[in-house]
Write a protein that holds these residues in place. Structure first.
Motif, short mmCIF file in Angstrom:
data_model
loop_
_atom_site.label_atom_id
_atom_site.label_comp_id
_atom_site.label_asym_id
_atom_site.label_seq_id
_atom_site.Cartn_x
_atom_site.Cartn_y
_atom_site.Cartn_z
N ALA A 227 1.31 -1.34 -0.15
CA ALA A 227 0.19 -0.13 -0.05
C ALA A 227 0.88 0.72 -0.30
O ALA A 227 0.06 2.26 -0.53
N GLY A 228 2.31 1.23 0.50
CA GLY A 228 2.68 2.55 0.66
C GLY A 228 3.95 2.61 -0.56
O GLY A 228 3.26 3.53 -0.86
N VAL A 229 3.70 1.71 -1.51
CA VAL A 229 4.39 1.95 -3.23
C VAL A 229 2.93 2.43 -3.55
O VAL A 229 3.36 3.65 -4.26
N GLY B 194 4.72 7.69 11.45
CA GLY B 194 3.26 8.53 11.88
C GLY B 194 2.99 9.64 11.58
O GLY B 194 1.49 9.85 12.01
N HIS B 195 3.63 11.13 12.16
CA HIS B 195 3.15 11.49 12.59
C HIS B 195 2.78 12.63 11.65
O HIS B 195 2.17 12.87 11.25
N PRO B 196 3.71 12.63 10.32
CA PRO B 196 3.48 13.72 9.52
C PRO B 196 2.50 12.32 8.57
O PRO B 196 1.16 13.35 8.29
N GLU B 197 1.96 11.60 8.48
CA GLU B 197 0.83 10.66 8.22
C GLU B 197 0.20 11.85 9.08
O GLU B 197 -1.41 11.72 8.35
N VAL B 198 -0.75 12.12 10.46
CA VAL B 198 -1.48 12.57 10.64
C VAL B 198 -1.75 13.92 10.23
O VAL B 198 -2.85 14.31 9.92
N PHE C 54 5.50 21.56 7.02
CA PHE C 54 7.08 21.89 7.06
C PHE C 54 7.35 21.48 8.54
O PHE C 54 7.73 20.57 9.23
N ILE C 55 6.85 21.64 9.95
CA ILE C 55 6.72 21.44 10.79
C ILE C 55 6.62 20.55 11.52
O ILE C 55 7.38 19.41 12.15
N SER C 56 5.05 19.33 11.05
CA SER C 56 5.01 18.40 11.54
C SER C 56 5.96 16.93 10.50
O SER C 56 6.38 16.31 11.57
N LEU C 57 6.99 17.63 9.97
CA LEU C 57 8.28 16.12 10.13
C LEU C 57 9.29 16.55 10.42
O LEU C 57 10.22 15.44 11.03
N GLY C 58 9.03 18.33 11.89
CA GLY C 58 10.14 17.95 12.88
C GLY C 58 9.52 17.66 14.21
O GLY C 58 9.85 17.58 15.13
N MET D 274 3.97 16.02 0.96
CA MET D 274 4.58 14.92 2.63
C MET D 274 4.49 13.65 2.69
O MET D 274 5.17 12.72 3.71
N VAL D 275 3.75 13.25 1.76
CA VAL D 275 3.19 11.13 1.44
C VAL D 275 5.01 10.89 1.01
O VAL D 275 5.04 9.71 1.79
N LEU D 276 6.15 11.93 0.40
CA LEU D 276 6.74 11.57 -0.67
C LEU D 276 7.74 11.40 1.20
O LEU D 276 8.29 10.32 0.88
N VAL D 277 7.60 12.15 1.54
CA VAL D 277 8.88 12.20 2.41
C VAL D 277 8.32 11.28 3.95
O VAL D 277 9.48 10.61 4.12
N ALA D 278 7.23 11.42 4.35
CA ALA D 278 7.01 10.79 5.16
C ALA D 278 6.67 9.15 5.23
O ALA D 278 7.13 8.15 5.75
N ILE D 279 5.95 8.44 4.07
CA ILE D 279 6.14 6.92 3.65
C ILE D 279 7.55 6.66 3.01
O ILE D 279 7.34 5.35 3.54
#
Lengths: 554, 359
Positions: A175-177, A261-265, A303-307, A216-221
Motif C-alpha cells: 500500500a505504501g508503494v 506516523g506523525h506527518p501521516e496525521v 514543514f513543522i510536522s516533519l520535526g 508530505m506523502v513522499l517524505v513520510a511514507i
C-alpha cells in the motif's frame, strides 16, 4: 506505428465491458470513485471491529472476546483506519477534484494513478487475507496482533510466531508503494497541469492542500517503507536492526515509525482542511478569508510536522533537552493550525450561512477540531503526556481528530460533491438525520472516553478490573457506538437511494465558484469541452458577477 | 460591492467581540480553577492522575492544571466566537438574495492571531521545560532506595541491589517524609518486549525497553497501596500485567526487607511438594532461595506467601487460586508463558501445600 496505438474494440457483452472499463480505466474520476468506494467498504469493516471492541469494554472483566481476538481487532482497526479508509478516501476525493478544480483533463500520470490505486487495493486485500489463513476465523485467523505501530521487538519471530506480522508488513509495504505513487501524481498534477491563467496564487486552496499532502506523502511514507524492509530482514534474513539480543535497537523502530506516523496525521488532516476550505466559503457566501495566510499556514504545518515525531516518545526515556525540543516543535504546530481556524471563523463572519448538510458537517468539524487541537496541546506538554500517553485520553484525542475532524470533513465532502460525481443530490432529510445522530453518537463515545484516561486506564487492554472507576465511562462510550452505527447506516442508505432516486443536481446546485461546477454532473471523460481560462481564485464568481469580479481585488 | 468601508467596520466589531469574550471567560476560568483545586478527586479511582501523592506526580498535576486553564480559556473564547458567528450570520428568512460583502482578508488580523498564539506557546513551553528538567534531571540522593524493575511478559520482577534479594509483582517502598526525604529510584529494564511502568498517583509512566535502560523515581508522601498497570502493549496478556506499590512506614519497610532477606522456610511436613518442585522442573524457571531452585525466567517464590496477589496482581493469593493457577496458568491468564505441567490432583495438592509454607 499508427496502427499499433489504436485499440481495436472486441465484441463483448455490456456488463463485461462495464467491469473491464472500470478495471482498466486510467480516468482520474473513475479511479477517484474506486478509491472512495473501496474506502467506504473498509470504513464499514473497521466500524464493525470497533463495535466488537466496544461491546467487550462496556463492562469490566467482560468475557465477550478473548485477549488474542481483542488484540487482533485493535491492530486491524487502527491499520485499516489509517491506510485503507482515511488515506484512500482522501486520495479519492483529491483524484476526482484536483484535475477538475485546476481545469485539467486528467492527473499528470494517469497510468501511475491506476497503478497506485490497485497497489493500495491489493494492500488492503492482503491484510484481510490474514483472517482466512491459519487459526480459526472466529479468533481472527492469523490476523496481526502487534498494534498498528508494531513496536519491536514484539514483532520478532520469538514473540510473534506465525505469519500475522508478515501480512501486516507486506500489506503496508504494498500500500505504501501505492501511496508514494499517488503523492508523486498530486505534486506533478498541481505543478504542471493547471489551466491558463491559474498561477499558484490563483489555485483553489483544495489544490494547494493536496500539493502539500502529496509532498508530505513522499517524505513520510518512505521511512515506513524502509522500516518494513528492515523488519522483513529481521524476520526472515537474519538481520538484527531491531533485535536487542544482537545489539539491535527497538527504539530505532519507534523513530522510524513515528517519523512516518506523525506527518501521516497531517497527510490525513490537510486534505480534510481542503474540503472545509472549499465548502465553508460557499455556504457562508463569502470568499475564503486570508487566502495567502491559509497557504502559508498549510505549508508551515507541512514543514513543522516533519520535526515533531518524537512527541509520541516522551515516555521512552529521551534526555530532558530532547523532550523539551519536541515539546517546542509540537506546540509550534498550534500556531499555523490556529491561523486556519481563525481564518475559517473570519470567513463565517459577516456571511449569510446556509445550513445545508455539507455545511452542518463543516461547522461540527470546526468545533470538534478545536477541541481535538486543544487536547493535543495538553499531550504536547511532555510531563502531562507522561500521565496521558497510551491512556484512553489519547484514544479520545485522536478519535476527536480522526472522526470528529477528518471523518466529519469527509461526510461534508460527500454531501457537497456527490451531486457532481453522480448527477444526483443526496437527500437533505436523510442527511440531517445522519448528521444529528452522528453528532450525538460521536460525543457520547469520545467525550466520555477522555475520563477513563484521566483515571489511569491504559489503551490496548482487553479487560479491566472492577473498582477502578472506569466502568461507567466505558459503558457510555459503548452506547454512543450504537448511534454512530445507526448514522453510518443512514448514510450508506442515503448514498444508495440517492444514486438511483435522488433529485437531479444540474451543473451547479450549490451556486459555487470553483471550476468543477462549470462542467456537467457527472463530468464527461474529458472534463471540459474547452480548456477554461481563469483570472481569479473564483472563476465562477467572476462569471456570475461580471460587474464585481474577484480579479479586481486579488 | 461594499468592500473597503464594510471591511473596516467588521474588523472593528470582531475586535470588540474578542475583547469582551476574553473578559467574560477570564472570570469563568478563575472560578473553574478554584473548584478544580478544591475538590479531592481521589475517590473517583485508585489510579486517578489528579490525586497525586508523590513529587513527580504532583509536579505533573500542577503543570496539567496550568495547561488546562490556558487551553480552557482558548476553548471558551474560540467556541464562543464560532457559536456567535454561526448564529449571528445565519441566512434569514427575509433574505434579499444578494451576496454578502466579500472580504478577502486583513493583514492586521492575521498578524494578531499569529503573534498571540506565539506568545502563548512561549509561555507554555517555558513552564513545561521547567517541569521536565525538575522531574527528569533530579539528582539521586546517596541514601535513596534503589530498585531494579524488570518487565517480563506479563509480570514484574523487583531486585533490591542494596539488600540482595528480589521479589515479584508487589513493590514495597518506604514513605518519604518532606523533612527526611527517602525517594526510591527505579532502574527500568526489560527481559523481552517493551513495557511501561505506570502508577498514576506516584509518577508519570516510563517505558521499559530492551537495550535501553531507563530510570524513574518516586517519593510517596502517604502510606498505602498504589495501583497501576503496564501501559505499553506487550502482547497477549498486556491487560493482566498489573502494578501494586506498597508504601510503608520506614520501620515497616525495614521489617519487610529483613523478612525478604531470609532464605525460604524449610518445613519438613511438605517434603513431597518440595520434591515435586524439582522433579516437575519448576525450579528451572523459579528461584526459592535456600533450595536448589535458582531459575530466573519466572517470579522469585522465596516468600510467595508474603504477597497479597498472584499472577501479577489479577488474583488474590488464596490456596484455591494458587491451585487453579498451577493446574493451568493460561486458563487463568490468557497468554501466560508458564507451561501447564502434567500433574495428578494429589500432586497438585502437594505442591500447593509446599508453596503455602513459603511465608
Amino acid at each position: 506505428m499508427a496502427t499499433d496505438s489504436i485499440a481495436i474494440p472486441l465484441p463483448r457483452t455490456a456488463s463485461r465491458s462495464v467491469v473491464l472499463d472500470w478495471l482498466c480505466t486510467v480516468d482520474h474520476k473513475k479511479i477517484g470513485i474506486m478509491y472512495i468506494v473501496y474506502a467506504l467498504i473498509f470504513l464499514v469493516i473497521m466500524g464493525c471491529e470497533a463495535i466488537l471492541m466496544r461491546i467487550q469494554l462496556a463492562r469490566p472483566e467482560s468475557t465477550f472476546l478473548n485477549a488474542e481476538a481483542f488484540n487482533r481487532l485493535f491492530t486491524m482497526h487502527g491499520t485499516t483506519g489509517i491506510f485503507f479508509v482515511a488515506m484512500p478516501m482522501l486520495f479519492g476525493f483529491g483524484n476526482y477534484f484536483v484535475p477538475l478544480m485546476i481545469g485539467a483533463r486528467d492527473m499528470a500520470f494517469p497510468r501511475v494513478n491506476a497503478f497506485s490505486f490497485w497497489m493500495t487495493a491489493f494492500g488492503g486485500i492482503l491484510l484481510y487475507a490474514s483472517f482466512f489463513s491459519g487459526g480459526s476465523l472466529l479468533h481472527g485467523g492469523s490476523a496481526p496482533a502487534v498494534g498498528w505501530f508494531a513496536y519491536a521487538p514484539l514483532t520478532a519471530p520469538a514473540f510473534s510466531p506465525g505469519h500475522g506480522t508478515d501480512f501486516w508488513i507486506l500489506a503496508l509495504l504494498v500500500a505504501g508503494v501505492g501511496s508514494i505513487g499517488a503523492g508523486v501524481n498530486f505534486v506533478a498534477t498541481v505543478l504542471c497541469m493547471r489551466c491558463p491563467g491559474m498561477t499558484l496564487g490563483k489555485m483553489p486552496l483544495f489544490a494547494w492542500m493536496n500539493l502539500v499532502t502529496g509532498a508530505m506523502v513522499l517524505v513520510a511514507i518512505s521511512p515506513l517503507t524502509a522500516a518494513q524492509l528492515m523488519l522483513i530482514g529481521d524476520r526472515f534474513l537474519g538481520s538484527h536492526f531491531f533485535d536487542p539480543a544482537a545489539g539491535g535497537q527497538p527504539v530505532m523502530w519507534m523513530h522510524f515509525f513515528w517519523i512516518f506516523g506523525h506527518p501521516e496525521v497531517y497527510i490525513l488532516i490537510i486534505p480534510s482542511f481542503a474540503f472545509i476550505s472549499e465548502i465553508l466559503p460557499v455556504f457562508s457566501r463569502k470568499a475564503i478569508f486570508g487566502y495567502p495566510a491559509m497557504v502559508a499556514a498549510t505549508a508551515g504545518i507541512g514543514f513543522i510536522s516533519l520535526g515533531v515525531w518524537a512527541h509520541h516518545m516522551f515516555t521512552v526515556g529521551m534526555p530532558s533537552y530532547g523532550n523539551a525540543f519536541f515539546v517546542l516543535t509540537t506546540m509550534v504546530v498550534a500556531v499555523p493550525t490556529g491561523i486556519k481556524i481563525f481564518n475559517w471563523l473570519a470567513t463565517l463572519w459577516g456571511g449569510k450561512i446556509r445550513f445545508a448538510t455539507p455545511m452542518l458537517f463543516c461547522i461540527a468539524f470546526l468545533f470538534q477540531f478545536l477541541i481535538g487541537g486543544l487536547t493535543g496541546i495538553m499531550l504536547a506538554t511532555a510531563p502531562f503526556d507522561w500521565q496521558l500517553h497510551d491512556s484512553y485520553f489519547v484514544v479520545a484525542h485522536f478519535h476527536y481528530i480522526i472522526v470528529g475532524g477528518i471523518l466529519f470533513a469527509i461526510f461534508a465532502a460527500f454531501y457537497y460533491w456527490f451531486p457532481k460525481m453522480t448527477g444526483r443530490m443526496l437527500s437533505e432529510t436523510l442527511g440531517k438525520w445522519h448528521f444529528w445522530i452522528m453528532v450525538i453518537g460521536f460525543h457520547l463515545t469520545f467525550d466520555f472516553m477522555h475520563v477513563p484516561g484521566l483515571l489511569g486506564m491504559p489503551r490496548r487492554i482487553y479487560t479491566y478490573q472492577a473498582g477502578r472507576g472506569w466502568g461507567v465511562w466505558n459503558m457510555i462510550s459503548s452506547i454512543g457506538v450504537i448511534f454512530q452505527a445507526a448514522a453510518i447506516l443512514i448514510f450508506v442508505y442515503n448514498l444508495v437511494h440517492s444514486y438511483f432516486k435522488g433529485a437531479l443536481a444540474g451543473n451547479d446546485p450549490w451556486d459555487a465558484w470553483t471550476l468543477e461546477w462549470a462542467t456537467t454532473s457527472p463530468p464527461p471523460d474529458y472534463n471540459f469541452d474547452a480548456v477554461p481560462v481563469v483570472r481569479s481564485r473564483r472563476p465562477l464568481w467572476d462569471i456570475k458577477h461580471p460587474e464585481d469580479p474577484d480579479w479586481k481585488y486579488e | 460591492m461594499i468592500l473597503s468601508g464594510g471591511r473596516g467596520l467588521r474588523t472593528f466589531r470582531l475586535a470588540v467581540a474578542v475583547r469582551s469574550a476574553w473578559r467574560a471567560c477570564a472570570l469563568t476560568l478563575l472560578c473553574a480553577s478554584a473548584s478544580f483545586a478544591a475538590v479531592n478527586p481521589a475517590p473517583l479511582s485508585p489510579t486517578n492522575i489528579f490525586a497525586p501523592e508523590s513529587t513527580p506526580a504532583r509536579s505533573i498535576f500542577r503543570i496539567s492544571g496550568f495547561v488546562l486553564e490556558i487551553t480552557g480559556a482558548i476553548f471558551v473564547v474560540v467556541f464562543s466566537l464560532l457559536a456567535y458567528a454561526v448564529f449571528k450570520f445565519r441566512e434569514r428568512k427575509d433574505d434579499d438574495g444578494h451576496e454578502p460583502p466579500q472580504v478577502y482578508g486583513s493583514n492586521q488580523m492575521e498578524l494578531a492571531w499569529t503573534v498571540l498564539p506565539v506568545l502563548i506557546v512561549v509561555v507554555l513551553f517555558l513552564s513545561t521545560a521547567q517541569v521536565i528538567h525538575r522531574v527528569q534531571d533530579a539528582r539521586e540522593p546517596a541514601d535513596a532506595v534503589q530498585v531494579t524493575a524488570v518487565g517480563h511478559q506479563f509480570w514484574w520482577s523487583y531486585e533490591y541491589p542494596q539488600y540482595h534479594f528480589s521479589t515479584a509483582n508487589e513493590l514495597h517502598v518506604p514513605v518519604s517524609d518532606a523533612s527526611d526525604p527517602t525517594p526510591t529510584y527505579l532502574r527500568l529494564l526489560s527481559a523481552d518486549v517493551d513495557h511501561s511502568f505506570w502508577v498514576p498517583r506516584l509518577a508519570g509512566k516510563t517505558d521499559l525497553i530492551p537495550n535501553h535502560p531507563n530510570t524513574t523515581w518516586i517519593d510517596p508522601h502517604q502510606v498505602g497501596l498504589y495501583l497501576g498497570q503496564c501501559a505499553q502493549f506487550c502482547g497477549t496478556s498486556h491487560a493482566n500485567m498489573l502494578l501494586r506499590v506498597y508504601v510503608q512506614t520506614p520501620d515497616d519497610f525495614q521489617r519487610w526487607v529483613h523478612a525478604q532477606e531470609q532464605p525460604a522456610v524449610n518445613d519438613p511436613s511438605v517434603v513431597l511438594g518440595r520434591t515435586l518442585f524439582v522433579t516437575k522442573a519448576c525450579f528451572a524457571c523459579h528461584t526459592i532461595r535456600g533450595t536448589i531452585a535458582a531459575g530466573k525466567v519466572g517470579p522469585d517464590l522465596t516468600h510467595l506467601m508474603s504477597r497479597d496477589t498472584i499472577a501479577s496482581g489479577i488474583l488474590p493469593n488464596t490456596p484455591e487460586n494458587l491451585r487453579r493457577w498451577i493446574r493451568d496458568p493460561a486458563a487463568v491468564k490468557e497468554g501466560a508463558l508458564m507451561p501447564k505441567v502434567d500433574m495428578t490432583d494429589e500432586q497438585l495438592n502437594q505442591i500447593t501445600a509446599y508453596l503455602e509454607t513459603l511465608k
